[in-house]
Write an enzyme that holds these catalytic residues in place. Structure first.
Site, PDB file in Angstrom:
ATOM      1  N   ASP A   1       0.788  -1.218   0.091  1.00  0.00           N
ATOM      2  CA  ASP A   1      -0.217   0.009   0.011  1.00  0.00           C
ATOM      3  C   ASP A   1       0.957   1.284  -0.071  1.00  0.00           C
ATOM      4  O   ASP A   1       2.067   1.090   0.267  1.00  0.00           O
ATOM      5  CB  ASP A   1      -0.997   0.047   1.083  1.00  0.00           C
TER       6      ASP A   1
ATOM      7  N   TYR B   1     -11.729   6.091 -15.023  1.00  0.00           N
ATOM      8  CA  TYR B   1     -12.055   4.970 -14.169  1.00  0.00           C
ATOM      9  C   TYR B   1     -12.652   3.817 -14.846  1.00  0.00           C
ATOM     10  O   TYR B   1     -12.162   2.569 -14.666  1.00  0.00           O
ATOM     11  CB  TYR B   1     -12.837   5.602 -13.019  1.00  0.00           C
TER      12      TYR B   1
END
Length: 253
Positions: free
Chosen positions: A32, A149
């Site tokens: 992450d 997206y």
């Protein structure tokens, strides 16, 4: 005990899945940008390379699975959406293919029920599939965040479908999950957006089986897709969206 590598495991759907896998006794290498076993910026090629090197150090005997949960919402900068949502997933999966093949492992991509909203012939989608990151990022700059997206999520599914045969021959099955609106920190960013927030709420109100999912509801399906019980599932897209894709595309399958 199985060993998985996962991007985006700090929050939202990724965190829910990571916790479920760990409760079952499996090990998860979490990647992450802010919190995890490996901190890396997947919007850059150097960040992806460092993440791959760190995973390889921890998984010398192979991986049972790779889950690409890291992603950015439509309100993020378009170039960054393109870099993380598509190249962050495909580059890491490709870089780990040999480790996955050692254990006949699986790749699970996170697409979206919005993926069909962008045509497969769209220039941005084609730039993704050509593997030309510079061209894809340049094309993304001229598009609305929602188009980037959905285009990135569409391209992920097409990449999976085009590569599933070669990957299966290498001992790796590849699938994708396509969530609908899910109550995560990223969704919160969209709800707060003055342009997209109301549209998202209106769409949620039309979903046949409830307005939005909890992260665990998506993770439950993902955990099954990773499991031995799903070992003949290959090249599939599981829509987990309360029926919204069927509502919008009643003649599609």
């Amino acid at each position: 005990m199985k060993l998985y590598a996962m991007t985006g495991g700090a929050t939202g759907i990724g965190a829910a899945l990571r916790e479920q896998l760990q409760r079952a006794g499996d090990q998860v290498i979490s990647i992450d940008i802010k919190e995890g076993d490996i901190i890396a910026d997947l919007s850059t090629s150097s960040g992806r390379d460092s993440a791959l090197a760190a995973v390889r150090e921890r998984a010398t005997d192979g991986l049972d699975g790779f889950i690409a949960c890291a992603g950015l919402p439509p309100v993020a900068p378009p170039r960054t959406i393109a870099a993380v949502n598509y190249f962050g997933a495909v580059d890491l999966a490709t870089g780990l293919q040999d480790l996955l093949g050692k254990r006949r492992g699986t790749v699970l991509l996170v697409s979206s029920n919005s993926a069909p909203m962008t045509q497969t012939t769209h220039p941005l989608v084609q730039a993704f599939l050509a593997g030309d990151e510079a061209a894809a990022l340049a094309a993304a700059e001229g598009e609305h965040g929602q188009t980037v997206y959905s285009g990135s999520k569409c391209a992920l599914v097409l990449w999976m479908r085009r590569n599933v045969v070669a990957w299966a021959k290498a001992g790796v099955r590849v699938n994708a999950v396509a969530p609908g609106i899910t109550l995560t920190p990223l969704a919160d960013q969209v709800f707060k957006d003055p342009e997209l927030g109301d549209l998202m709420r209106q769409f949620g109100a039309s979903v046949p089986w409830g307005e939005a999912a909890q992260p665990d509801q998506i993770a439950n399906v993902m955990r099954f897709m990773l499991s031995d019980e799903a070992d003949f599932v290959c090249g599939s897209v599981f829509f987990v969206d309360g029926g919204s894709d069927a509502m919008l595309r009643s003649d599609g399958f």
